[in-house]
Scaffold this active site. Sequence first.
Site, PDB file in Angstrom:
ATOM      1  N   ASP A  94      57.079  54.666 -68.996  1.00 61.21           N
ATOM      2  CA  ASP A  94      58.221  55.563 -69.143  1.00 61.21           C
ATOM      3  C   ASP A  94      58.165  56.326 -70.460  1.00 61.21           C
ATOM      4  O   ASP A  94      57.366  56.017 -71.349  1.00 61.21           O
ATOM      5  CB  ASP A  94      59.525  54.761 -69.099  1.00 61.21           C
TER       6      ASP A  94
ATOM      7  N   TYR B  98      51.791  42.940 -71.888  1.00 64.17           N
ATOM      8  CA  TYR B  98      52.728  43.773 -72.638  1.00 64.17           C
ATOM      9  C   TYR B  98      53.148  43.068 -73.924  1.00 64.17           C
ATOM     10  O   TYR B  98      53.254  41.843 -73.966  1.00 64.17           O
ATOM     11  CB  TYR B  98      53.992  44.064 -71.817  1.00 64.17           C
TER      12      TYR B  98
END
Length: 265
Positions: free
Chosen positions: A58, A116
């Site tokens: 994003d 992540y």
Amino acid sequence: MDTAQKQRWAITLSYDGSRFYGWQKQADGVPTVQAALETALAQIAGEAVSTTVAGRTDTGVHATAQVVHFDTTAARPQQAWVRGVNAHLPEGIAVLHARQVAPEFHARFDAYGRHYRYLLESVPVRSPLLKNRAGWTHLKLDIGPMRRAAALLIGEQDFSSFRAAECQAKSPVKTIYRADLTQSSGLVRLDLHGNAFLHHMVRNIMGALVYVGSGRLSVEGFAALIQERSRLKAPPTFMPDGLYLTGVDYPEAYGIIRPQIPEWL
């Protein structure tokens, strides 16, 4: 065009997500990572190039080791896809590695794991040097309960409580292999390794863990939140600034390099 002449290449790239409106190309022409990369690849290939990414990110989300594949009829040496492409990329994106791969390789579907890191600054006043590089809370966090809560994420579970409303994943069931929290000099690092992640999943987890660390949510409440399987009672989505895609796992046969997480991160 004779498809038999096509070569498939895989590239690993790093980018500063604060400079782009996410990964995916958009019709209105706003700067995105995919648009910038495909423009640069076309300069080297001498033809239009379409890319497929391991996982879309994003606006504001960074990557230290994103993986992309593309097909081309252009016969170019490996360094052309690294140094040559980098010469045509805008600031904020760099190709780290390039490798010709088997025609059946798929950056998304062959990935069996993703890594992540969320970098969080927990200090009264946000550092201007870390803006867009780390998330921030002025609250003092207790790392102990946060670690106990993070441990509850491990395993195969329905993560609907951490799923964005617009998530397009077919199933909310994912597997988390590792969930580690460390704290040093006002910085908290959350490292997650899973088979796949839902839209906003890491940011939603971080938001809930901040609630735990600040005493607004108990570890038992965090466990109940997972079991609720609903965003309705969950804490808000945390800011994108501190989120980094740090690696993608592939079968060894493809030879895809997963770089180490940079020491500064």
